[in-house]
Design an enzyme around this catalytic site. Structure first.
Site, PDB file in Angstrom:
ATOM      1  N   GLU A 109     -22.910 -37.201   1.344  1.00  0.00           N
ATOM      2  CA  GLU A 109     -24.152 -36.533   1.737  1.00  0.00           C
ATOM      3  C   GLU A 109     -24.363 -35.249   0.937  1.00  0.00           C
ATOM      4  OE1 GLU A 109     -24.275 -36.125   6.007  1.00  0.00           O
ATOM      5  OE2 GLU A 109     -25.012 -38.157   6.222  1.00  0.00           O
TER       6      GLU A 109
ATOM      7  N   GLU B 204     -24.271 -45.076   6.880  1.00  0.00           N
ATOM      8  CA  GLU B 204     -23.835 -44.501   8.167  1.00  0.00           C
ATOM      9  C   GLU B 204     -24.981 -44.560   9.152  1.00  0.00           C
ATOM     10  OE1 GLU B 204     -22.660 -40.426   8.179  1.00  0.00           O
ATOM     11  OE2 GLU B 204     -21.501 -40.582   6.342  1.00  0.00           O
TER      12      GLU B 204
HETATM   13  C1  GLA Z   1     -22.836 -37.269   8.426  1.00  0.00           C
HETATM   14  C2  GLA Z   1     -21.544 -37.274   7.648  1.00  0.00           C
HETATM   15  C3  GLA Z   1     -20.409 -37.873   8.394  1.00  0.00           C
HETATM   16  C4  GLA Z   1     -20.433 -37.418   9.827  1.00  0.00           C
HETATM   17  C5  GLA Z   1     -21.750 -37.792  10.434  1.00  0.00           C
HETATM   18  C6  GLA Z   1     -21.836 -37.454  11.891  1.00  0.00           C
HETATM   19  O1  GLA Z   1     -23.563 -38.390   8.292  1.00  0.00           O
HETATM   20  O2  GLA Z   1     -21.679 -37.925   6.415  1.00  0.00           O
HETATM   21  O3  GLA Z   1     -19.219 -37.430   7.769  1.00  0.00           O
HETATM   22  O4  GLA Z   1     -20.273 -36.040   9.860  1.00  0.00           O
HETATM   23  O5  GLA Z   1     -22.741 -37.057   9.784  1.00  0.00           O
HETATM   24  O6  GLA Z   1     -23.078 -37.849  12.430  1.00  0.00           O
END
Ligand code: GLA
Ligand code: GLA
Length: 695
Positions: free
Chosen positions: A162, A319
């Site tokens: 991210e 995710e």
């Molecule tokens: C982000 C991060 C993950 C985790 C999620 C929690 O997407 O990439 O590592 O922290 O948030 O929702």
């Protein structure tokens, strides 16, 4: 690239050659003793998991000291996963620098606009432009790629994590230097920069590049173009970092596809993903639902936009959550059915992978109350049963893998530049929410059962019969020409208040608003009429909606303009509120106030009809059901999502039912929050009448 990746997932130790969608999670085995690892792999197989992302936050474990490396545990995990038939999307592990690095080099820590250092102790505490950070990070990337280049479990690379989640805006001295380099490349000369930034204003004229800084905490509103360029630069700086990691990976493992997880979701604005997509081999996205009245519309909107960014090609949902998250003020659990429905909406919009954060719910750390595939309660839980059921559903949906999105006839234009520019400070109102306005149009279309694509301004816009460009604030000459040509060739354009107002330098197009679109729309506005909080104006449209946020005093300047609706109260009573100019077979419409999703649903039929767009759903399902279509290999896949908490009958749609239920009479029915997928032979339908008629 995704199809190659998926084909590498086909051959588990069971030798099952069925092409399948990817299913899995972030997997953080370093949080668990080794005894748990074998159980993890066994449960993954039980759930139908075939891919996991490993190593995302493992830097401190892999490289415990500058010249010390510990790959043994990761070797073991990679081998275990491979033996279990599970592919690995391997992270480069650079997301969170270890304490030894930040202690030795505090100069890699990001700095806020007000000069505060973001200290270690959480994650992503690094400056995108720090040469010191980059040197250490790329050394790690190289070590990872060299170590695992030939490991049979490796199916993809996951760059960092991210990018920009916490560090997109860095105002440090490194950033100041990199910003100047970026500005020199953009403007070449100081004269050009002084012009673009309008530095005649408030005595801001620069006489040396070294005088230029990021827009740090200032006495009043910092220069708007400086702010806008800093947003552009910040997105570019991270993109450049992404490229640096990618280049190392391509050099060492040219055949392994590279991705990085985007965050196309509410609240994330800093990264221009439309501009990043070309840098990676396939697009990945993370999405989290933020509870609210439009939460599932927002999920669909985001998934739809990711498909737009990916140019309709399949992408990865890297995710999302099985249930609650940990980072909202109140973290609600998902209701029965939502885990599967949320996942399948992403698949409907082109996701060929459904992955979660994370595999096993942490026992310690800031995310211990964040849901996972295996909850604290363990595998004997409703949640794990739902996870396993979804794994089996995804297996049934295997034929969908690799298919593309079938274009809709309506496009909603989502433009990062207009987003950034329209929400800057010192504007007529600080209440404008660019993404919300686009989402409201999307919700209105869903309410009418009309399929729409969310597309970027760089997309092939000509394929759409109706193009809705809400708050298209920044319209450079080239875009104005494109939109004019689109309308002249028979396209139907709809835009709204505060559109067409500025050029690429954030300079106002003079002569009256909506500036660059004034002639095309056939109207002229001399002064904006933003409304105070709680104020509303009545309109004489169907359903008598009210407008909020904004109004315009419109003068019609062209004989071919029809007034579709007028203000019935407020300062502009009796004057036009919604206009539509006919241009040959095309048209250009303008909505001068904020109508909200309900108000727009009332207005939309008058905009859809001239474009010849109707719902493809049976009458009884319109509004209750979201329809999305994927197409490929001679078939169309109709995804039918029940948006409501009540059963919806779906008579009148034919096709082979891949997933879903029929009632006793054999009629298709969608239970509450459920999804059905119908397969139809592809009879060569085209998305757009305009394309079919040759424009
Ligand atoms: C982000 C991060 C993950 C985790 C999620 C929690 O997407 O990439 O590592 O922290 O948030 O929702
Ligand atoms: C003050 C300043 C002016 C101008 C106005 C704006 O009066 O002196 O330069 O900035 O505010 O309202």
């Amino acid at each position: 690239m995704i199809s190659t990746l998926l084909s590498r997932l086909q051959h588990g130790p069971d030798g099952d050659p069925t092409p399948r969608l990817a299913y899995g999670a972030d997997y953080n085995p370093e949080q668990w003793p080794r005894e748990v690892w074998a159980e993890d792999v066994r449960l993954m197989r039980e759930a139908g998991v075939n891919i996991v992302s490993v190593g995302i936050f493992s830097w401190a474990r892999i490289q415990p000291a500058p010249d010390e490396w510990d790959f043994a545990w990761l070797d073991e995990i990679m081998d275990l996963l491979h033996a279990g038939g599970i592919g690995v999307d391997l992270a480069t592990a650079t997301a969170s620098p270890p304490p030894w690095l930040t202690t030795a080099h505090p100069e890699i820590l990001p700095v806020t606009a007000s000069g505060e250092t973001l200290w270690p102790g959480a994650r992503q505490h690094w400056r995108p432009t720090s040469p010191v950070f980059r040197e250490h990070a790329l050394r790690l990337v190289r070590a990872m790629a060299e170590r695992y280049a030939d490991h049979p479990a490796l199916v993809a690379w996951h760059v960092s994590n991210e990018l920009g989640c916490h560090n997109v805006y860095d105002y440090s001295d490194d950033a100041a230097r990199a910003f100047r380099v970026w500005l020199r490349a953009r403007y070449s000369t100081l004269d050009a920069l002084n012009h673009a930034w309008g530095t005649a204003f408030w005595s801001q004229r620069y006489s040396d590049w070294e005088q230029i800084l990021p827009p740090r905490l200032a006495a009043s509103h910092p220069n708007p173009t400086q702010q806008l360029d800093f947003k552009r630069y910040s997105s570019d700086a991270l993109k450049e970092y992404l490229r640096a990691e990618r280049d190392v990976l391509r050099e060492l493992t040219p055949d392994v596809p590279v991705t990085t997880n985007f965050m196309v979701m509410g609240g994330t604005k800093g990264m221009n993903y439309a501009d990043w997509a070309a840098e990676i081999d396939f697009v990945s996205n993370d999405h989290y639902v933020v509870p609210g009245p439009q939460d599932r519309d927002e999920l669909s909107f985001s998934a739809n936009l990711v498909s737009g960014i990916s140019a309709g090609r399949p992408w990865f949902l890297m995710e999302h959550s099985t249930s609650a998250v940990n980072w909202q003020p109140i973290n609600v659990a998902k209701r029965p059915g939502e885990l599967a429905r949320d996942s399948l909406v992403h698949v409907a919009h082109g996701a060929d992978a459904v992955c979660f954060f994370q595999w096993r719910q942490s026992a310690a750390g800031a995310e211990k109350y964040h849901s996972a595939m295996v909850p604290h309660a363990g595998p004997d839980s409703e949640l794990f049963r739902a996870v396993t059921a979804l794994g089996s559903t995804l297996r049934t949906l295997a034929p969908v893998a690799g298919t593309e999105r079938e274009p809709a006839r309506v496009g909603i234009v989502f433009d990062w530049e207009s987003w950034w520019a329209s929400e800057q400070d010192s504007h007529p109102t600080s209440r404008l929410d660019y993404r919300q306005e686009a989402l409201d149009w999307y919700s209105a279309l869903l309410a009418l059962g009309v399929r729409a694509d969310v597309v970027t301004a760089q997309a092939e816009l000509d394929r759409y019969d109706l193009l809705i460009a809400p708050v298209l604030h920044m319209v450079p000459t080239a875009l104005a020409k494109d939109l004019t040509r689109y309308v002249e060739q028979g396209g139907h354009l709809v835009t709204t208040y505060f559109s067409g107002v500025v050029d690429e330098n954030d300079h106002v197009w003079l002569g009256g608003y909506p500036g660059a679109l004034r002639e095309l729309l056939g109207i002229r506005v001399e002064e904006f009429g933003p409304l105070l909080d709680g104020d509303a104006v009545e309109l004489d449209l169907d359903g008598a909606p009210t407008g909020s946020l904004w109004t315009d005093r419109i003068t019609v300047t062209d004989l071919d303009v029809d007034v579709l609706g007028r203000y019935r109260s407020g300062a502009h009573t009796g004057l036009p509120a919604v206009t539509r100019r006919t241009v040959g077979r095309g048209s250009a419409a303008y909505v001068s106030t904020r109508l909200g999703a309900d108000g727009l649903a009332g207005l939309l039929p008058r905009l859809l009809t001239p474009a010849g767009v109707t719902s493809e759903l049976p009458d009884a399902a319109r509004g209750d059901v979201e329809l999305t279509v994927r197409r490929g290999s001679g078939a169309r896949y109709l995804f039918l999502v029940n948006r409501t908490d009540a059963p919806v009958p779906l008579a009148g749609l034919d096709g082979e039912l891949l997933i879903g239920r029929k009632d006793a009479d054999g009629a298709l029915v969608l239970p509450p929050r459920d999804v059905a997928v119908l397969r139809q032979p592809d009879r060569g339908r085209r998305g757009s009448n305009r394309c079919r008629n040759g424009g």
